[in-house]
Design an enzyme around this catalytic site. Structure first.
Site: not given
Length: 298
Positions: A33, A151, A183, A207
């Protein structure tokens, strides 16, 4: 007003949108996505999101949907049909439905990917009052799979992390692996010490944020020092300030980590300035894709 959404070539009222119960995104989290921000009716960093989407599809061996080359027009049409000014456009591509459940990938010549997009209107996104007070984060173990650079829609643990933060009276969680922050649950993490911005280097561990790339580019242009390396929660608690970046939150100050206030517990100087620059540049024009910074791939 009923939202108009996009499903496999059709624009539909949201209550009429359907996909198969055998879709692999539903059964296997077999999909990817992107979330693209919208400010003043304009898409922010669209080219970067499309480039990352193509990479994610390639890494997982998912065919590009037939409408891939028309994604910009689809995004713009959803903005128009839903009369959006501020918010986000969510896009999801799955490997599709073979008509039954099976661990083996279906033949891409016979099963086409599923493409879904929808809008999320969020008036006041740019003027979010939380940006003036900052957010509080907790630390949690990072137990996700090893390809966080893709992702994917495998978001159960990040969702659990956000719930753990809420239960602890905080706003979000920073994930920690081997003693170092990777993260946030849906964002990249940064600290600032003596004016230097420190954020984890790119790898399969995090990411490759599109907003991250833009913000670091703006920091470089503003002659702010950036160091890409890992840092610990302890180091973060001793930092002068901290912040996160994402497509929906832009640049958001962090004022407390695991109950320890940073400085006087209010946003510092660097994060608010970067947020201001990012919003100014984003509103000025749709930005070109951010692929390089000082020779580093983005």
């Amino acid at each position: 007003m009923t939202r108009t959404v996009y499903v496999n070539g059709d624009y539909l009222p949201e209550d009429q949108a359907k996909i198969s119960i055998f879709d692999r995104g539903f059964l296997m989290a077999d999909g990817v996505y992107e979330v693209t921000g919208v400010l003043d009716g304009k898409l922010i960093d669209f080219d970067g999101h499309r480039t990352r989407l193509e990479r994610s599809l390639t890494e997982l061996g998912i065919e590009k949907p037939a409408a891939f080359d028309n994604l910009l027009d689809i995004h713009r049409e959803l903005i128009r049909r839903n009369d959006m000014t501020e918010g986000t456009i969510y896009l999801q591509v799955t490997r599709g439905s073979a008509g039954d459940r099976d661990f083996a990938f279906p033949n891409p010549a016979q099963v086409k990917p599923t493409l879904v997009l929808f809008s999320q209107s969020r008036p006041g996104l740019a003027d979010n009052p939380v940006a003036k007070t900052g957010i509080r984060v907790i630390s949690i173990d990072d137990i996700r799979w090893g390809r966080r650079d893709i992702k994917t829609v495998q978001l159960l643990y990040p969702s659990m992390g956000k719930m753990m933060a809420m239960q602890a009276g905080a706003d979000d969680a920073w994930m920690v692996e081997d003693g170092f922050v990777t993260e946030g649950t849906s964002n990249n993490a940064y600290i600032v010490k003596d004016g230097k911005i420190i954020t984890r280097q790119l790898s399969t561990d995090i990411l490759h944020g599109i907003t991250r790339a833009a913000v670091l580019r703006f920091a470089f242009e503003a002659r702010l020092e950036v160091e890409e390396r890992s840092f610990t929660i302890g180091e973060a608690q001793q930092a002068d300030e901290a912040f996160i970046t994402s497509a929906a939150q832009f640049v958001m100050p962090v004022v407390e980590i695991d109950g320890v206030k940073l400085g006087d517990g209010t946003p510092g100087r660097v994060a608010p300035r970067l947020r201001e620059i990012y919003l100014e540049e984003s509103l000025r024009a749709v930005m070109p894709p951010c692929r390089t910074l000082c020779g580093q791939p983005y």
